[in-house]
Design an enzyme around this catalytic site. Sequence first.
Site, PDB file in Angstrom:
ATOM      1  NE  ARG A 190      -3.864   2.183   2.369  1.00  0.00           N
ATOM      2  CZ  ARG A 190      -4.240   3.077   1.838  1.00  0.00           C
ATOM      3  NH1 ARG A 190      -4.202   2.749   0.279  1.00  0.00           N
ATOM      4  NH2 ARG A 190      -4.844   4.112   2.177  1.00  0.00           N
ATOM      5  CG  HIS A 210      -5.632  -3.915   7.130  1.00  0.00           C
ATOM      6  ND1 HIS A 210      -6.146  -3.801   8.668  1.00  0.00           N
ATOM      7  CD2 HIS A 210      -5.403  -2.816   6.473  1.00  0.00           C
ATOM      8  CE1 HIS A 210      -6.149  -2.500   8.708  1.00  0.00           C
ATOM      9  NE2 HIS A 210      -5.716  -1.820   7.601  1.00  0.00           N
ATOM     10  CG  HIS A 230     -12.948   4.632  11.738  1.00  0.00           C
ATOM     11  ND1 HIS A 230     -13.425   3.603  12.196  1.00  0.00           N
ATOM     12  CD2 HIS A 230     -11.796   4.202  10.834  1.00  0.00           C
ATOM     13  CE1 HIS A 230     -12.510   2.414  11.872  1.00  0.00           C
ATOM     14  NE2 HIS A 230     -11.677   2.839  11.175  1.00  0.00           N
TER      15      HIS A 230
END
Length: 753
Positions: free
Chosen positions: A515, A694, A641
Amino acid sequence: MTILNHTLGFPRVGLRRELKKAQESYWAGNSTREELLAVGRELRARHWDQQKQAGIDLLPVGDFAWYDHVLTTSLLLGNVPARHQNKDGSVDIDTLFRIGRGRAPTGEPAAAAEMTKWFNTNYHYMVPEFVKGQQFKLTWTQLLEEVDEALALGHKVKPVLLGPVTYLWLGKVKGEQFDRLSLLNDILPVYQQVLAELAKRGIEWVQIDEPALVLELPQAWLDAYKPAYDALQGQVKLLLTTYFEGVTPNLDTITALPVQGLHVDLVHGKDDVAELHKRLPSDWLLSAGLINGRNVWRADLTEKYAQIKDIVGKRDLWVASSCSLLHSPIDLSVETRLDAEVKSWFAFALQKCHELALLRDVLNSGDTAALAEWSAPIQARRHSTRVHNPAVEKRLAAITAQDSQRTNVYEVRAEAQRARFKLPAWPTTTIGSFPQTTEIRTLRLDFKKGNLDANNYRTGIAEHIKQAIVEQERLGLDVLVHGEAERNDMVEYFGEHLDGFVFTQNGWVQSYGSRCVKPPIVIGDVSRPAPITVEWAKYAQSLTDKPVKGMLTGPVTILCWSFPREDVSRETIAKQIALALRDEVADLEAAGIGIIQIDEPALREGLPLRRSDWDAYLQWGVEAFRINAAVAKDDTQIHTHMCYCEFNDIMDSIAALDADVITIETSRSDMELLESFEEFDYPNEIGPGVYDIHSPNVPSVEWIEALLKKAAKRIPAERLWVNPDCGLKTRGWPETRAALANMVQAAQNLRRG
């Protein structure tokens, strides 16, 4: 005493993200292991050559990693969790990927290692796991192979190794509890073996990274350094390397160690060079981290020269990046869309190498003429109208305490929200993003490149939003999201719509594994010229009778995940962003959006490394969030969040945000994080993440139910929400549908009792 230069590390991913593409191709089964390894070799060779051509004397080797360098160290030491081990005990690149991505050797799902932030950066590492009686042995010789590669290419190299004390500090005990520091004597023989192998290869200096030495460590950990380094001395010269903060508070510990040099971060630390020179042993080399490895700004080399010149000739001296250049984009020269004025303000990794070469040459020659020329654009920037906006500065100065207060307390608001939304027990939702399919990415890319006009682009985005709403209704979710098809990145998207930011084409930096992110750059005062999210939120809400959340990225996260200005405080930037997004909350509310999520996943990671500095940061961080949210009416439900957080030490601040609902990442830690909320008696509503986004693994209904029942033992069920750990952007639709269907089923089962 000739001064040399070096870098502590270089970006790994490649200018065009070649590493990411090779990894993902291999994981998908579209390329062989040898093809993947060949990409790694090519990138390493290129990056060594680029640094050498830019004038770097000592090249870092061992800074390359297939996933992250802490995980590489775990494999080096033979520290592989039992669930990921090959039957014969062998270790290969697939072992490494299994730990990072969550697979057993059989191909079956096996929980990935926990992932967390590398100190206070945006880079992540896989947390080492330790069990009682653990054995360590040299099993993964990547470092030695890469040293051989670099030597064969004729380079003068400096191997990089994560130090033993920091490695243990970064890990966690699994199973029966014990003091992980007790493993130090067990891992030192592996370090001795590695250093012996490096000595055989004629290596003079090894950079041994001990960034834990900038922290306020417990005394037992500080005391561990001396015996550890007593055991490691004698085979090669050791450059004890620290970064991200100063070392002065721990200097007594450091100067007692049998090492030959010390690297200090003179950008982020407050260490005084003269004081360091006075206190370090006279035969030690000082590596001065003068060039910021964590930002994109051109260095004021006149200032850097003044900082170090008084000790030139008085001790062995190297000049260096403050930390690894991993945290910086690779090359400014390929940025063709930045205008000349703004571009002149920046320096990426390769340009920072040039800065180090220039600084070394001036320190060796004493001829400072070139420094003023290099620093001229910095002087011009200080007076640029692109940096200063008087209207923003005036609005910021006018903020009062009232601007950060909701009209009523949570209990009053919760009643108004229950009456408005009439949600069931165990309400289900997602965190915001849905899979970014090839079609979505192609649509955005075509529009960006000018191959698609605005009308066709908007039609395409609307179709994807409609699909996301249909999918969620079909699954039976209670609170919906529009899916964020129009957003490439949760920070970049907002930065593109706010004044005061600029963007790069290829300014990629690694976040974790494959990523990469392309952080915006804050170049000036921040303001909102027009509404950002209202149109698509309003459209999504028109497609359903269920509430659709408005989705904003919070001010602290936008700050932390951007490259910030260096001429004003982080507090100033955060509050400017908060004021801009406050207007967005008001506009969403006026458009009929009743639930607005303000994501602050970065709140904790922005903490200063030293606990004594936390209070000041948390005070303005919380205030920025509240400025952003406080404009909302009582019956507007504000969500926030947060990701991969250890909350127990900042619970006061989490509560002070006064969000109506907080969703958190908890599945990888098996709901451990809820202990903090239970002990604190957190008063508002909580959505503990019930599965790890993930990993491609699909959790079973039973697994999710078990986690929720575990959560309900800590938090009253009437205050619990049901949601994944994080956004679903990186997942595919098949596993997303399957996982969410199981999540909804688990919630429905619990409602039925």
